[in-house]
Design a protein around this motif. Sequence first.
Motif, short mmCIF file in Angstrom:
data_model
loop_
_atom_site.label_atom_id
_atom_site.label_comp_id
_atom_site.label_asym_id
_atom_site.label_seq_id
_atom_site.Cartn_x
_atom_site.Cartn_y
_atom_site.Cartn_z
N HIS A 150 9.54 4.95 -0.96
CA HIS A 150 8.14 5.00 -0.54
C HIS A 150 7.76 3.71 0.18
O HIS A 150 8.01 2.62 -0.32
CB HIS A 150 7.23 5.20 -1.75
N GLU A 151 7.21 3.85 1.35
CA GLU A 151 6.72 2.71 2.11
C GLU A 151 5.30 2.99 2.56
O GLU A 151 5.05 3.97 3.25
CB GLU A 151 7.61 2.44 3.34
N THR A 152 4.39 2.14 2.18
CA THR A 152 2.97 2.23 2.49
C THR A 152 2.38 3.57 2.04
O THR A 152 1.92 3.69 0.92
CB THR A 152 2.70 1.99 3.99
N ASP A 153 2.41 4.59 2.89
CA ASP A 153 1.77 5.86 2.51
C ASP A 153 2.70 7.06 2.70
O ASP A 153 2.25 8.19 2.73
CB ASP A 153 0.49 6.04 3.34
N HIS A 154 4.00 6.81 2.88
CA HIS A 154 4.92 7.94 3.07
C HIS A 154 6.34 7.53 2.64
O HIS A 154 6.62 6.35 2.44
CB HIS A 154 4.91 8.39 4.53
N ASN A 155 7.22 8.52 2.50
CA ASN A 155 8.62 8.27 2.14
C ASN A 155 9.46 8.05 3.39
O ASN A 155 9.25 8.71 4.41
CB ASN A 155 9.19 9.45 1.35
#
Length: 202
Positions: A150-155
Amino acid sequence: MRMQTLMPGAYRHSVATALLLGAVVSLTACGEQSGTDVAANSSTTSPSSSSSSPGASPYVEPGIVDGAPHHGDNNAYRRSGEMSAASAKDAQKEADRIEPVLKRLWGQKKWDPKSVRAALLELGYEEERTGPKGERLGGTLTVRKMYPRHETDHNVTPEGALIGLRVHDDACVTAFVQKTNFEVKTNGPFMESGCFEPPYGH
């Protein structure tokens, strides 16, 4: 009987002494318990064996840095099984065959699963096959994409390949190759994911 009279200065001195003695007695008794209060509030734990940190969880496991309750139970799926000495030796032999291949691929900047799979199949391994219920039907090698993270708001699925080689029922080679590095190690199988080390956040 003759009564002794106190001079005004001596009277004040006696009163002051009495008040001072009363204060000392009060202070030395402060914090002490007696009688039934001690029995009601007593603990079988001695101060030397009690927790050094007030309010510490009674479920903290030894050896856990952050003191997380039930850390071992919650991460049991990340513990690999035991290998016999003979199986560990066989697994190390296979790891020694795989490592130079991954080193070469990493140097060539070829870490996609397709390239990695092709290079490892050239060593004579056979791809592992499974049935509809997950039963093993043959083969020992599995190469797949990296786990998404997961990075910021998405995978995001990083570039690279995960490698799992089943050497024996109790022994695996677990490896990966990606842009930044590669690694090859031996271990027993994992409870839920076979020869692949499961990701955190299960």
